[in-house]
Structures are given as C-alpha cells and as structure tokens.
Scaffold this motif. Structure first.
Motif, PDB file in Angstrom:
ATOM      1  N   ILE A  73      18.057 -21.891  14.499  1.00  0.00           N
ATOM      2  CA  ILE A  73      17.123 -21.196  12.839  1.00  0.00           C
ATOM      3  C   ILE A  73      15.878 -21.894  12.925  1.00  0.00           C
ATOM      4  O   ILE A  73      16.490 -23.411  13.393  1.00  0.00           O
ATOM      5  N   THR A  74      14.500 -22.308  12.496  1.00  0.00           N
ATOM      6  CA  THR A  74      13.650 -22.684  13.031  1.00  0.00           C
ATOM      7  C   THR A  74      12.876 -23.093  12.050  1.00  0.00           C
ATOM      8  O   THR A  74      13.368 -23.443  11.258  1.00  0.00           O
ATOM      9  N   GLN A  75      12.652 -24.465  12.132  1.00  0.00           N
ATOM     10  CA  GLN A  75      11.329 -25.387  10.726  1.00  0.00           C
ATOM     11  C   GLN A  75      10.980 -24.322   9.807  1.00  0.00           C
ATOM     12  O   GLN A  75      11.258 -24.741   8.968  1.00  0.00           O
ATOM     13  N   MET A  76      10.339 -23.351  10.145  1.00  0.00           N
ATOM     14  CA  MET A  76      10.705 -22.765   8.596  1.00  0.00           C
ATOM     15  C   MET A  76      11.420 -21.293   8.409  1.00  0.00           C
ATOM     16  O   MET A  76      10.810 -20.811   8.033  1.00  0.00           O
ATOM     17  N   ASP A  77      12.665 -22.208   8.863  1.00  0.00           N
ATOM     18  CA  ASP A  77      13.733 -21.241   8.592  1.00  0.00           C
ATOM     19  C   ASP A  77      13.686 -19.363   8.522  1.00  0.00           C
ATOM     20  O   ASP A  77      14.136 -18.815   7.951  1.00  0.00           O
ATOM     21  N   GLU A  78      12.881 -19.486  10.091  1.00  0.00           N
ATOM     22  CA  GLU A  78      13.233 -17.805  10.820  1.00  0.00           C
ATOM     23  C   GLU A  78      14.834 -18.390  11.245  1.00  0.00           C
ATOM     24  O   GLU A  78      15.121 -19.368  12.251  1.00  0.00           O
ATOM     25  N   VAL A  79      15.279 -16.818  11.443  1.00  0.00           N
ATOM     26  CA  VAL A  79      16.239 -17.010  12.751  1.00  0.00           C
ATOM     27  C   VAL A  79      15.692 -16.420  13.034  1.00  0.00           C
ATOM     28  O   VAL A  79      15.404 -14.926  14.020  1.00  0.00           O
ATOM     29  N   LEU A  80      16.270 -16.616  15.033  1.00  0.00           N
ATOM     30  CA  LEU A  80      15.777 -16.160  16.166  1.00  0.00           C
ATOM     31  C   LEU A  80      17.592 -15.943  16.879  1.00  0.00           C
ATOM     32  O   LEU A  80      18.259 -16.919  17.062  1.00  0.00           O
ATOM     33  N   ASN A  81      17.820 -14.582  17.450  1.00  0.00           N
ATOM     34  CA  ASN A  81      18.881 -14.384  18.251  1.00  0.00           C
ATOM     35  C   ASN A  81      18.670 -14.873  19.758  1.00  0.00           C
ATOM     36  O   ASN A  81      17.745 -14.295  20.228  1.00  0.00           O
ATOM     37  N   TYR A  82      19.900 -16.107  19.606  1.00  0.00           N
ATOM     38  CA  TYR A  82      19.624 -16.111  20.987  1.00  0.00           C
ATOM     39  C   TYR A  82      19.387 -14.899  22.219  1.00  0.00           C
ATOM     40  O   TYR A  82      18.065 -15.407  23.575  1.00  0.00           O
ATOM     41  N   GLU A  83      20.064 -14.027  22.536  1.00  0.00           N
ATOM     42  CA  GLU A  83      19.756 -13.420  23.504  1.00  0.00           C
ATOM     43  C   GLU A  83      18.588 -12.425  23.482  1.00  0.00           C
ATOM     44  O   GLU A  83      18.420 -12.292  24.749  1.00  0.00           O
ATOM     45  N   ASN A  84      17.796 -12.844  22.034  1.00  0.00           N
ATOM     46  CA  ASN A  84      16.375 -11.932  22.434  1.00  0.00           C
ATOM     47  C   ASN A  84      15.225 -12.482  22.896  1.00  0.00           C
ATOM     48  O   ASN A  84      14.465 -12.471  23.006  1.00  0.00           O
ATOM     49  N   ILE A  85      15.452 -14.299  23.220  1.00  0.00           N
ATOM     50  CA  ILE A  85      15.199 -15.062  23.416  1.00  0.00           C
ATOM     51  C   ILE A  85      14.609 -14.850  25.785  1.00  0.00           C
ATOM     52  O   ILE A  85      15.943 -15.233  25.910  1.00  0.00           O
ATOM     53  N   VAL A  86      13.413 -15.234  25.734  1.00  0.00           N
ATOM     54  CA  VAL A  86      13.047 -15.146  27.408  1.00  0.00           C
ATOM     55  C   VAL A  86      13.233 -16.426  28.058  1.00  0.00           C
ATOM     56  O   VAL A  86      13.200 -16.595  28.876  1.00  0.00           O
ATOM     57  N   LEU A  87      11.728 -17.022  27.123  1.00  0.00           N
ATOM     58  CA  LEU A  87      11.217 -18.535  27.896  1.00  0.00           C
ATOM     59  C   LEU A  87      11.717 -19.395  25.987  1.00  0.00           C
ATOM     60  O   LEU A  87      11.163 -19.178  25.021  1.00  0.00           O
ATOM     61  N   ILE A  88      11.664 -20.191  26.335  1.00  0.00           N
ATOM     62  CA  ILE A  88      11.394 -21.489  25.521  1.00  0.00           C
ATOM     63  C   ILE A  88      10.211 -22.513  26.258  1.00  0.00           C
ATOM     64  O   ILE A  88      10.902 -23.267  27.331  1.00  0.00           O
ATOM     65  N   TYR A  89       9.334 -22.775  25.358  1.00  0.00           N
ATOM     66  CA  TYR A  89       7.901 -23.876  25.748  1.00  0.00           C
ATOM     67  C   TYR A  89       7.409 -24.352  25.099  1.00  0.00           C
ATOM     68  O   TYR A  89       7.535 -23.882  23.663  1.00  0.00           O
ATOM     69  N   ILE A  90       6.876 -25.546  25.341  1.00  0.00           N
ATOM     70  CA  ILE A  90       5.666 -26.618  24.540  1.00  0.00           C
ATOM     71  C   ILE A  90       4.327 -25.962  25.053  1.00  0.00           C
ATOM     72  O   ILE A  90       4.004 -26.027  26.044  1.00  0.00           O
ATOM     73  N   SER A  91       3.832 -26.101  23.770  1.00  0.00           N
ATOM     74  CA  SER A  91       1.991 -26.077  24.087  1.00  0.00           C
ATOM     75  C   SER A  91       1.563 -26.424  23.081  1.00  0.00           C
ATOM     76  O   SER A  91       1.958 -27.091  22.313  1.00  0.00           O
ATOM     77  N   SER A  92       0.080 -27.290  23.638  1.00  0.00           N
ATOM     78  CA  SER A  92      -0.856 -27.715  22.440  1.00  0.00           C
ATOM     79  C   SER A  92      -1.760 -26.971  21.557  1.00  0.00           C
ATOM     80  O   SER A  92      -1.795 -25.787  22.046  1.00  0.00           O
ATOM     81  N   ALA A  93      -1.764 -27.496  20.061  1.00  0.00           N
ATOM     82  CA  ALA A  93      -3.625 -26.958  20.405  1.00  0.00           C
ATOM     83  C   ALA A  93      -3.922 -27.858  19.037  1.00  0.00           C
ATOM     84  O   ALA A  93      -3.600 -28.926  18.710  1.00  0.00           O
ATOM     85  N   PRO A  94      -5.667 -27.554  19.126  1.00  0.00           N
ATOM     86  CA  PRO A  94      -5.915 -28.461  18.615  1.00  0.00           C
ATOM     87  C   PRO A  94      -5.784 -28.398  16.941  1.00  0.00           C
ATOM     88  O   PRO A  94      -5.461 -27.355  16.532  1.00  0.00           O
ATOM     89  N   VAL A  95      -5.816 -29.677  16.385  1.00  0.00           N
ATOM     90  CA  VAL A  95      -6.020 -29.145  14.585  1.00  0.00           C
ATOM     91  C   VAL A  95      -6.958 -28.988  14.032  1.00  0.00           C
ATOM     92  O   VAL A  95      -7.667 -29.873  14.454  1.00  0.00           O
ATOM     93  N   GLU A  96      -6.677 -27.799  13.016  1.00  0.00           N
ATOM     94  CA  GLU A  96      -8.133 -27.264  12.957  1.00  0.00           C
ATOM     95  C   GLU A  96      -8.699 -27.722  11.801  1.00  0.00           C
ATOM     96  O   GLU A  96     -10.160 -28.113  11.927  1.00  0.00           O
ATOM     97  N   ASP A  97      -8.438 -29.050  10.892  1.00  0.00           N
ATOM     98  CA  ASP A  97      -9.061 -29.787   9.779  1.00  0.00           C
ATOM     99  C   ASP A  97      -8.973 -31.041  10.804  1.00  0.00           C
ATOM    100  O   ASP A  97      -9.465 -32.308   9.744  1.00  0.00           O
ATOM    101  N   ALA A  98      -8.901 -31.408  11.829  1.00  0.00           N
ATOM    102  CA  ALA A  98      -9.006 -33.066  12.471  1.00  0.00           C
ATOM    103  C   ALA A  98     -10.399 -33.404  12.740  1.00  0.00           C
ATOM    104  O   ALA A  98     -11.728 -32.727  12.671  1.00  0.00           O
ATOM    105  N   GLU A  99     -10.749 -34.890  12.085  1.00  0.00           N
ATOM    106  CA  GLU A  99     -12.266 -35.464  12.445  1.00  0.00           C
ATOM    107  C   GLU A  99     -12.332 -35.895  13.504  1.00  0.00           C
ATOM    108  O   GLU A  99     -13.615 -36.119  13.978  1.00  0.00           O
ATOM    109  N   SER A 100     -11.472 -35.897  14.581  1.00  0.00           N
ATOM    110  CA  SER A 100     -11.409 -35.714  16.058  1.00  0.00           C
ATOM    111  C   SER A 100     -11.078 -34.465  17.354  1.00  0.00           C
ATOM    112  O   SER A 100     -10.329 -34.047  16.523  1.00  0.00           O
ATOM    113  N   GLU A 101     -12.009 -33.771  17.701  1.00  0.00           N
ATOM    114  CA  GLU A 101     -11.746 -33.281  18.496  1.00  0.00           C
ATOM    115  C   GLU A 101     -10.418 -33.315  18.906  1.00  0.00           C
ATOM    116  O   GLU A 101      -9.538 -32.452  20.328  1.00  0.00           O
ATOM    117  N   GLU A 102     -10.144 -34.068  19.531  1.00  0.00           N
ATOM    118  CA  GLU A 102      -9.044 -34.728  21.013  1.00  0.00           C
ATOM    119  C   GLU A 102      -7.859 -34.682  20.136  1.00  0.00           C
ATOM    120  O   GLU A 102      -7.011 -34.678  20.351  1.00  0.00           O
TER     121      GLU A 102
END
Length: 89
Positions: A6-35
């Motif tokens: 169960i994701t943080q957004m309360d969506e349900v995933l069946n593990y058998e349908n998952i191929v890969l779990i990984y972490i990715s970074s993304a810029p924050v859209e309303d951020a004052e700093s580009e970093e």
C-alpha cells in the motif's frame, strides 16, 4: 506468493506485478532554490508503468524506506506492507 504493497497515497500494488523498485530524485517545482530536490520511490510494473509509491525529503530517508520494504519482501510469505506517511499527511 501473495504480497500487497500500500503506497503513501493508499494505492494498492500486487508484488507479483512489480519488476523493479528504485529511488529517483526530482526537482521541487515551487522551490526557491534550483538545488532543492525530492526523492521518490518508484515501482516499475510488468505493464511498463512507473508507479510512485513514496516521497521523501532526504535521500537517506528514501533508501531506508526502500531497505525496510526489501527486508519485508524477503521474509514475509503473505501479507500487506504499508509505507509510512510523512507527518501531516
């Protein structure tokens, strides 16, 4: 082996349908700093979808959440895993 995530957004995933779990970074859209970035845990599915399952402010926090999920997947035969929500969600 039936496992449900169960994701943080309360969506349900069946593990058998998952191929890969990984972490990715993304810029924050309303951020004052580009970093400023957010770290997102994704699950890639057999259908080719990339499903966000958790959002984290710190890379270490994201990796710790992923490690906990992997540990649970390795030891549980049947069950449900709920990702922790951030305070205030």
């Amino acid at each position: 082996m039936a496992k449900t995530i169960i994701t943080q957004m309360d969506e349900v995933l069946n593990y058998e349908n998952i191929v890969l779990i990984y972490i990715s970074s993304a810029p924050v859209e309303d951020a004052e700093s580009e970093e400023e970035v957010i770290f997102i845990m994704f699950a890639d599915t057999v259908n080719g979808d990339s499903v966000p399952i958790g959002f984290y402010d710190e890379e270490g926090e994201a990796n710790e959440a992923k490690d906990k999920l992997v540990e649970w997947l390795q030891r549980e035969m049947y069950g449900v895993y709920r990702l922790d929500r951030k305070e205030g969600d």
